[in-house]
Design a protein around this motif. Sequence first.
Motif, mmCIF file in Angstrom:
data_model
loop_
_atom_site.group_PDB
_atom_site.id
_atom_site.type_symbol
_atom_site.label_atom_id
_atom_site.label_comp_id
_atom_site.label_asym_id
_atom_site.label_seq_id
_atom_site.Cartn_x
_atom_site.Cartn_y
_atom_site.Cartn_z
ATOM 1 N N GLY A 59 78.544 4.125 -14.601
ATOM 2 C CA GLY A 59 78.346 3.066 -15.585
ATOM 3 C C GLY A 59 79.000 3.324 -16.920
ATOM 4 O O GLY A 59 78.823 2.544 -17.854
ATOM 5 N N ALA A 60 79.765 4.414 -17.034
ATOM 6 C CA ALA A 60 80.424 4.768 -18.296
ATOM 7 C C ALA A 60 81.932 4.644 -18.154
ATOM 8 O O ALA A 60 82.498 4.813 -17.068
ATOM 9 C CB ALA A 60 80.063 6.196 -18.690
ATOM 10 N N LYS A 61 82.607 4.355 -19.269
ATOM 11 C CA LYS A 61 84.065 4.352 -19.291
ATOM 12 C C LYS A 61 84.564 5.806 -19.330
ATOM 13 O O LYS A 61 84.043 6.634 -20.074
ATOM 14 C CB LYS A 61 84.580 3.596 -20.518
ATOM 15 C CG LYS A 61 84.229 2.103 -20.526
ATOM 16 C CD LYS A 61 84.978 1.353 -19.435
ATOM 17 C CE LYS A 61 84.650 -0.129 -19.432
ATOM 18 N NZ LYS A 61 85.180 -0.809 -20.633
ATOM 19 N N TRP A 62 85.601 6.078 -18.534
ATOM 20 C CA TRP A 62 86.146 7.431 -18.447
ATOM 21 C C TRP A 62 87.387 7.572 -19.320
ATOM 22 O O TRP A 62 88.186 6.644 -19.451
ATOM 23 C CB TRP A 62 86.520 7.766 -17.010
ATOM 24 C CG TRP A 62 87.368 9.011 -16.887
ATOM 25 C CD1 TRP A 62 86.958 10.307 -17.028
ATOM 26 C CD2 TRP A 62 88.775 9.069 -16.629
ATOM 27 N NE1 TRP A 62 88.026 11.173 -16.875
ATOM 28 C CE2 TRP A 62 89.164 10.430 -16.620
ATOM 29 C CE3 TRP A 62 89.747 8.087 -16.399
ATOM 30 C CZ2 TRP A 62 90.473 10.832 -16.400
ATOM 31 C CZ3 TRP A 62 91.059 8.497 -16.174
ATOM 32 C CH2 TRP A 62 91.412 9.855 -16.169
ATOM 33 N N GLY A 63 87.536 8.762 -19.914
ATOM 34 C CA GLY A 63 88.719 9.051 -20.708
ATOM 35 C C GLY A 63 88.990 10.538 -20.743
ATOM 36 O O GLY A 63 88.260 11.339 -20.137
ATOM 37 N N PHE A 64 90.040 10.940 -21.457
ATOM 38 C CA PHE A 64 90.392 12.353 -21.557
ATOM 39 C C PHE A 64 90.967 12.626 -22.943
ATOM 40 O O PHE A 64 91.378 11.703 -23.664
ATOM 41 C CB PHE A 64 91.389 12.754 -20.471
ATOM 42 C CG PHE A 64 92.670 11.971 -20.485
ATOM 43 C CD1 PHE A 64 93.753 12.367 -21.251
ATOM 44 C CD2 PHE A 64 92.789 10.810 -19.725
ATOM 45 C CE1 PHE A 64 94.928 11.638 -21.262
ATOM 46 C CE2 PHE A 64 93.965 10.069 -19.726
ATOM 47 C CZ PHE A 64 95.037 10.478 -20.504
ATOM 48 N N LEU A 65 91.017 13.892 -23.311
ATOM 49 C CA LEU A 65 91.447 14.291 -24.655
ATOM 50 C C LEU A 65 92.174 15.618 -24.606
ATOM 51 O O LEU A 65 91.860 16.488 -23.792
ATOM 52 C CB LEU A 65 90.238 14.399 -25.578
ATOM 53 C CG LEU A 65 90.425 14.957 -27.000
ATOM 54 C CD1 LEU A 65 89.449 14.309 -27.963
ATOM 55 C CD2 LEU A 65 90.224 16.485 -27.035
ATOM 56 N N ILE A 66 93.142 15.792 -25.510
ATOM 57 C CA ILE A 66 93.794 17.080 -25.739
ATOM 58 C C ILE A 66 94.014 17.250 -27.231
ATOM 59 O O ILE A 66 94.368 16.296 -27.927
ATOM 60 C CB ILE A 66 95.124 17.209 -24.954
ATOM 61 C CG1 ILE A 66 95.712 18.618 -25.149
ATOM 62 C CG2 ILE A 66 96.122 16.126 -25.357
ATOM 63 C CD1 ILE A 66 96.851 18.931 -24.204
ATOM 64 N N ALA A 67 93.756 18.443 -27.747
ATOM 65 C CA ALA A 67 93.910 18.728 -29.182
ATOM 66 C C ALA A 67 94.511 20.111 -29.356
ATOM 67 O O ALA A 67 94.180 21.047 -28.612
ATOM 68 C CB ALA A 67 92.557 18.644 -29.895
#
Length: 309
Positions: A101-109
């Motif tokens: 039920g959640a939107k999926w995403g990704f991150l890089i820093a």
Amino acid sequence: MLKCQMRKWLKAALVSLTMLSAGSAWATENYQWSSPTGILFFGSGMLPPSTPGGTFGLRSVFAYNSALYNQSGHKVDNNFGQFVNVTTPSYIRMTDIEILGAKWGFLIAQPIMTFNGGFDVHTPRGTMGLHDAKTGFADTTIEPFLLQWHFDDVFVNTGVAIQPPVGSYSSHTLFNPGNNYWTFGPHAAVTYISPSGFEASSMVRVDFNTTNPTTHYHTGTELKIEAALGQHFGDLTVGPVGVLYQQIQDDSAASLTSTVRSRVYSAGLSVNFMRRGFPFTLQGTLLQDFGAESHTQGTSLALRGGWTF
């Protein structure tokens, strides 16, 4: 050439003496936490919207640590002073793919850190001042699974930050951008915004660290809690913020003669700019540390911007 080698050897020996052999008085290797703190505050439970291009972010922290405190919370008489700048470009991409039920995403820093400072070492032959300056890449942060939920006035997100030991590191320097060990940081954040514009936001993160293979020092598990209370005035949100940092597991190393954990608190003010439908967000935060034990203490100014396209 010989003098240069002798100077490097002496410096390495003194670093080992002050940071490792005195392990009964300190916690967390190099007196610093394993991952950044005070990153979001207002809107911490809100990730960017899903867009074709994602969101680029840039955060820069300017900090001056004016003192080092021992495990009893007393200031150490060693003339400690350290300027730190951490500039972190980042990229986050949220998608319309749903998981639970959640939107999926990704991150890089990728943080870039600059240290400039030193302290005194008291020896039988007198007091010797050590100074070091260094700029380099810190450990990269990767988050392959970010999940965002939205329930009316409440926003919730969670994820696991992974920090591989790819940053600049040397056992012969006073300060290091990289940690030289892996960190895994599960975290969760929530933001509530009332119809009248009152906001309460908080983020909780727990960092689990592996052992530094060079020094064989293991930094114990770290707990970080960030909180913000504020009022929206049009596009601006203003209010007090705070950070609690506390080790919840003892460090371990052959040099340690007693159990010890670090802690430090921070409090300050944050101002956030966010306009609905506008691609830019800006935030400025001023923090003052207090209550340090086995840790540095100082003042920091953080500026953060984001661009969604």
